[in-house]
Design a protein around this motif. Sequence first.
Motif, PDB file in Angstrom:
ATOM      1  N   THR A   2      32.264 -19.123  17.463  1.00  0.00           N
ATOM      2  CA  THR A   2      32.981 -20.151  16.725  1.00  0.00           C
ATOM      3  C   THR A   2      32.503 -21.529  17.179  1.00  0.00           C
ATOM      4  N   VAL A  37      41.992 -15.931  14.578  1.00  0.00           N
ATOM      5  CA  VAL A  37      40.727 -16.505  15.021  1.00  0.00           C
ATOM      6  C   VAL A  37      40.781 -16.614  16.540  1.00  0.00           C
ATOM      7  N   LEU A  55      33.350 -20.384  11.668  1.00  0.00           N
ATOM      8  CA  LEU A  55      33.341 -19.042  12.224  1.00  0.00           C
ATOM      9  C   LEU A  55      31.946 -18.447  12.116  1.00  0.00           C
TER      10      LEU A  55
END
Length: 152
Positions: A2, A37, A55
Motif C-alpha cells: 500500500t 485494508v 492499494l
Amino acid sequence: MTQLLTHLHHPTDTIRLDYDARLVRRKRLVTEAGRAVMLDLPTLTDLSHHAGLRLEDGTEIALEAAPEPVLVIRGDLPRLAWHIGNRHTPCQVEVDHLIIRDDHVLKGMLEGLGAGITPDTRPFHPEGGAYGHGRTMGHDHGPHDHDHTHDH
C-alpha cells in the motif's frame, strides 16, 4: 504494498479517521464500503498529510478526517490559545475561533477565563508542530526540558 498518496486521481472509496486514528504505523482500516485494508508503514505516520492510499491492485482510497466531538472557542483568542498551548493540547486555529477536542476539564478552565464555548461535531485539523508539520506529542522539550512547577 500500500502506498500513501498526496494527490488522488480516481478514488473509489473512502476511509474516515478521527484525529487519534490518523496517527498510525500498522493498522487494519475499514473503508466506508466495508473493505478491509491493512496498512503497514515503516514508521509512525500522521495520515492527515496524505490524500489517500493506492492499494496493490491500483485502487485509490481517499483519506478524510472523521467528524468528532469538539469545542468551538471564542473570546480573547491570544490569551485563550496561550492557556491551551500551555497544556500541550492540540488546537485548530481559525481567524475568529479556536477548536479543541471535547474535554470537560479544559472547557471549565476556558469558561473560567471568559471564553464562549459551543460544543460541535466536525472534522478536527489542529496545527502541526513548531515547523508546520507533524504533531506536538508528549511533553519532552529536548535537552532543556523543564517542569511546570513555579515558586511563587
